[in-house]
Design a protein around this motif. Structure first.
Motif, PDB file in Angstrom:
ATOM      1  N   ILE A 205       0.845  -1.182   0.000  1.00 36.40           N
ATOM      2  CA  ILE A 205       0.000   0.000   0.000  1.00 36.40           C
ATOM      3  C   ILE A 205       0.888   1.243   0.000  1.00 36.40           C
ATOM      4  CG2 ILE A 205      -1.759   1.317   1.274  1.00 36.40           C
ATOM      5  CD1 ILE A 205      -2.803  -1.342   0.102  1.00 36.40           C
TER       6      ILE A 205
ATOM      7  N   SER B  71      -0.553   4.497  -0.503  1.00 37.26           N
ATOM      8  CA  SER B  71      -1.331   5.518   0.194  1.00 37.26           C
ATOM      9  C   SER B  71      -2.778   5.067   0.293  1.00 37.26           C
ATOM     10  CB  SER B  71      -1.254   6.857  -0.548  1.00 37.26           C
ATOM     11  OG  SER B  71      -1.842   6.732  -1.828  1.00 37.26           O
ATOM     12  N   TYR B  72      -3.490   5.607   1.296  1.00 35.55           N
ATOM     13  CA  TYR B  72      -4.921   5.358   1.430  1.00 35.55           C
ATOM     14  C   TYR B  72      -5.544   6.547   2.130  1.00 35.55           C
ATOM     15  CZ  TYR B  72      -9.409   3.250   2.366  1.00 35.55           C
ATOM     16  OH  TYR B  72     -10.753   3.002   2.393  1.00 35.55           O
ATOM     17  N   ASP B  73      -6.560   7.119   1.521  1.00 30.90           N
ATOM     18  CA  ASP B  73      -7.261   8.274   2.071  1.00 30.90           C
ATOM     19  C   ASP B  73      -8.604   7.797   2.628  1.00 30.90           C
ATOM     20  OD1 ASP B  73      -8.806  10.593   2.492  1.00 30.90           O
ATOM     21  OD2 ASP B  73      -7.811  11.654   0.857  1.00 30.90           O
ATOM     22  N   THR B  74      -8.720   7.761   3.956  1.00 35.15           N
ATOM     23  CA  THR B  74      -9.947   7.249   4.576  1.00 35.15           C
ATOM     24  C   THR B  74     -11.160   8.123   4.265  1.00 35.15           C
ATOM     25  OG1 THR B  74      -9.381   8.384   6.650  1.00 35.15           O
ATOM     26  CG2 THR B  74      -8.758   6.075   6.469  1.00 35.15           C
TER      27      THR B  74
ATOM     28  N   SER C 218     -10.277   5.657  -0.974  1.00 38.04           N
ATOM     29  CA  SER C 218      -9.510   5.189  -2.124  1.00 38.04           C
ATOM     30  C   SER C 218      -8.022   5.282  -1.833  1.00 38.04           C
ATOM     31  CB  SER C 218      -9.849   6.009  -3.371  1.00 38.04           C
ATOM     32  OG  SER C 218      -9.485   7.360  -3.173  1.00 38.04           O
ATOM     33  N   GLY C 219      -7.236   4.534  -2.606  1.00 42.03           N
ATOM     34  CA  GLY C 219      -5.802   4.547  -2.393  1.00 42.03           C
ATOM     35  C   GLY C 219      -5.050   4.018  -3.594  1.00 42.03           C
TER      36      GLY C 219
ATOM     37  N   LYS D 173     -12.269   1.453  -1.490  1.00 44.48           N
ATOM     38  CA  LYS D 173     -12.618   0.681  -0.292  1.00 44.48           C
ATOM     39  C   LYS D 173     -13.469  -0.532  -0.663  1.00 44.48           C
ATOM     40  CE  LYS D 173     -14.388   1.098   4.384  1.00 44.48           C
ATOM     41  NZ  LYS D 173     -13.211   0.840   5.200  1.00 44.48           N
TER      42      LYS D 173
ATOM     43  N   ASP E 242      -9.186  -0.525   7.437  1.00 43.03           N
ATOM     44  CA  ASP E 242      -8.564   0.355   6.447  1.00 43.03           C
ATOM     45  C   ASP E 242      -7.099  -0.024   6.284  1.00 43.03           C
ATOM     46  OD1 ASP E 242     -10.868   1.823   5.976  1.00 43.03           O
ATOM     47  OD2 ASP E 242     -10.372   3.349   7.470  1.00 43.03           O
TER      48      ASP E 242
ATOM     49  N   LYS F 133      -3.088   0.378   5.599  1.00 41.05           N
ATOM     50  CA  LYS F 133      -2.108   1.382   6.008  1.00 41.05           C
ATOM     51  C   LYS F 133      -0.897   1.314   5.078  1.00 41.05           C
ATOM     52  CE  LYS F 133      -3.494   1.346  10.863  1.00 41.05           C
ATOM     53  NZ  LYS F 133      -4.817   1.504  10.491  1.00 41.05           N
ATOM     54  N   SER F 134      -0.247   2.446   4.888  1.00 32.64           N
ATOM     55  CA  SER F 134       0.950   2.504   4.044  1.00 32.64           C
ATOM     56  C   SER F 134       1.968   1.478   4.516  1.00 32.64           C
ATOM     57  CB  SER F 134       1.574   3.894   4.097  1.00 32.64           C
ATOM     58  OG  SER F 134       0.736   4.822   3.475  1.00 32.64           O
TER      59      SER F 134
END
Length: 80
Positions: free
Chosen positions: A7, A9-12, A16-17, A32, A41, A43-44
């Motif tokens: 991963i 990046s992930y923007d809660t 999306s990521g 998601k 969720d 994590k990087s």
């Protein structure tokens, strides 16, 4: 075929990521809804297995994402 990546990046807030393929290439987008365990969720830096599909414009995206440890647990359960 299952691919593996990390991963990026992930923007809660957006749900999306991006995931970076281990075998190289451009990071792939995911949502998601593409996660097998939607409650957690990503994590990087976490390693995930995923499939790919083509979207409009010919770009690939990651689908059916599963954390690496979930795949290992699933394999152990199948062995009995």
């Amino acid at each position: 075929m299952t691919h593996f990546g990390t991963i990026k990046s992930y923007d809660t807030s957006k749900g999306s990521g991006m995931i970076s393929p281990e075998k190289g290439g451009e990071p792939l987008a995911f949502a998601k809804a593409d996660l097998q365990q939607e409650a957690a969720d990503p994590k990087s830096g976490q390693r995930y297995g995923y499939a790919t599909s083509q979207v409009a414009g010919g770009k690939a995206r990651a689908t059916n994402l599963q954390p690496e440890n979930a795949k290992q647990a699933q394999a152990e359960n199948q062995q009995g």
